[in-house]
Scaffold this motif. Sequence first.
Motif, PDB file in Angstrom:
ATOM      1  N   PHE A  99      39.127  35.629  33.341  1.00 28.17           N
ATOM      2  CA  PHE A  99      39.827  35.112  34.321  1.00 28.17           C
ATOM      3  C   PHE A  99      40.326  36.314  35.262  1.00 28.17           C
ATOM      4  O   PHE A  99      40.252  36.263  36.615  1.00 28.17           O
ATOM      5  CB  PHE A  99      41.081  34.585  33.619  1.00 28.17           C
ATOM      6  N   GLN A 100      40.956  37.471  34.812  1.00 27.78           N
ATOM      7  CA  GLN A 100      41.420  38.542  35.447  1.00 27.78           C
ATOM      8  C   GLN A 100      40.230  39.081  36.249  1.00 27.78           C
ATOM      9  O   GLN A 100      40.396  39.598  37.559  1.00 27.78           O
ATOM     10  CB  GLN A 100      42.156  39.558  34.530  1.00 27.78           C
ATOM     11  N   ILE A 101      38.971  39.256  35.683  1.00 29.45           N
ATOM     12  CA  ILE A 101      37.833  39.988  36.306  1.00 29.45           C
ATOM     13  C   ILE A 101      37.615  39.196  37.608  1.00 29.45           C
ATOM     14  O   ILE A 101      37.420  39.902  38.719  1.00 29.45           O
ATOM     15  CB  ILE A 101      36.567  40.270  35.256  1.00 29.45           C
ATOM     16  N   GLN A 102      37.450  37.778  37.208  1.00 29.30           N
ATOM     17  CA  GLN A 102      37.185  36.846  38.605  1.00 29.30           C
ATOM     18  C   GLN A 102      38.134  37.281  39.451  1.00 29.30           C
ATOM     19  O   GLN A 102      37.962  36.967  40.639  1.00 29.30           O
ATOM     20  CB  GLN A 102      36.856  35.518  37.946  1.00 29.30           C
ATOM     21  N   ASP A 103      39.507  37.285  39.096  1.00 30.81           N
ATOM     22  CA  ASP A 103      40.755  37.366  40.201  1.00 30.81           C
ATOM     23  C   ASP A 103      40.345  38.560  40.795  1.00 30.81           C
ATOM     24  O   ASP A 103      40.614  38.550  42.225  1.00 30.81           O
ATOM     25  CB  ASP A 103      41.934  37.480  39.420  1.00 30.81           C
ATOM     26  N   ASP A 104      40.207  39.761  40.205  1.00 31.67           N
ATOM     27  CA  ASP A 104      39.835  41.182  41.071  1.00 31.67           C
ATOM     28  C   ASP A 104      38.529  41.028  41.971  1.00 31.67           C
ATOM     29  O   ASP A 104      38.693  41.376  43.124  1.00 31.67           O
ATOM     30  CB  ASP A 104      39.570  42.161  40.084  1.00 31.67           C
ATOM     31  N   ILE A 105      37.547  40.226  41.353  1.00 31.67           N
ATOM     32  CA  ILE A 105      36.439  39.941  42.399  1.00 31.67           C
ATOM     33  C   ILE A 105      36.713  39.112  43.619  1.00 31.67           C
ATOM     34  O   ILE A 105      36.414  39.559  44.613  1.00 31.67           O
ATOM     35  CB  ILE A 105      35.207  39.295  41.603  1.00 31.67           C
ATOM     36  N   LEU A 106      37.615  38.259  43.349  1.00 31.65           N
ATOM     37  CA  LEU A 106      37.932  37.426  44.583  1.00 31.65           C
ATOM     38  C   LEU A 106      38.629  38.146  45.486  1.00 31.65           C
ATOM     39  O   LEU A 106      38.693  37.913  46.740  1.00 31.65           O
ATOM     40  CB  LEU A 106      38.558  36.344  43.955  1.00 31.65           C
ATOM     41  N   ASP A 107      39.496  39.149  44.899  1.00 29.93           N
ATOM     42  CA  ASP A 107      40.254  39.842  45.984  1.00 29.93           C
ATOM     43  C   ASP A 107      39.455  40.802  46.748  1.00 29.93           C
ATOM     44  O   ASP A 107      39.718  41.368  47.903  1.00 29.93           O
ATOM     45  CB  ASP A 107      41.341  40.633  45.223  1.00 29.93           C
TER      46      ASP A 107
END
Length: 294
Positions: free
Chosen positions: A217-225
Amino acid sequence: MDQALSYYLEQGQTLVNAYLHDYISEKPIHSNLKKSMLYSIHAGGKRLRPILMMAACEAFGGNKKEVLPVAAALEMIHTYSLIHDDLPAMDDDDMRRGQPTNHRKFDEATAILAGDALLTLSFQAIMEAEQLSVEQKVHLVQQLSTASGALGMVAGQLMDMESEGKAITLEDLEQIHHLKTGKLLSFALMAGAYIGGASEQQLQSIKETADLLGIIFQIQDDILDVSGNEEKLGKPVGSDSTNHKSTYPSMLGLEGSVTQKEHYVAQAKSALKQADVEETKLFILIDHLSNRDH
Ligand code: GRG
């Protein structure tokens, strides 16, 4: 998005929204406090954690409605954490999910109290659940308090604050996410599987998947940022780099982050196969979580 999945998500959101609304509205809570609690509860959250809990319950043969009080409790804790995270003493954010943050809409003291009230009401919701046995309630309250408190999310939040502006290792970063985001997501899966009737052995396999969810979840959150769409996200992109935050893309690059995420997704799915639940919505939800665009 696949139509069946989109319907499943909508159905889950409708169920949990109605439960949360009725549960909070029917309580004789002070009117301004209730308004502030309901404002953030109904501010457009995706309800990922409740939906994961429902899917985990169904994967083991349970009925998704059985988990509703616990799913609502988890969403109340998630909502409290976002209200407090947005406060001036923490992230000092004006907008959340495209709307003014709770302390901007009301005031700081009311936002703090709305968060406190949601946190405590969550445990009350589990204790008042008619369909759970006393043994189940004790187990779930013990697990949820551990996941959300000093040994879980709150510790992760403090470690995250302390790491700002500092050079940290990838292991430190993963530990922060494991506690801050992972513990609640993990509880969603474990509670759903437990209520759905998973065996001890199946619960052990599911724990492996559950522990990987927060990182995915967090890797995707960082990618989206870095590469997300501001309109879909409801917030500006690039804030991590502006705030000098350590992220997966800052440590591994964008491509490296995607590769790392895919590695964890494969591991999470393999653990689901071990628990014999690969033909379920839960399996599909791992991909959804990993590829979400907001
Ligand atoms: C204040 C004790 C305390 C804890 C705060 C979870 C957290 C800890 C802070 C949130 C900061 C943040 C943006 C973390 C990234 C991961 C995350 C939890 C994102 C929000 O979750 P979603 O996408 O939110 O499920 P919605 O809006 O859909 O409910």
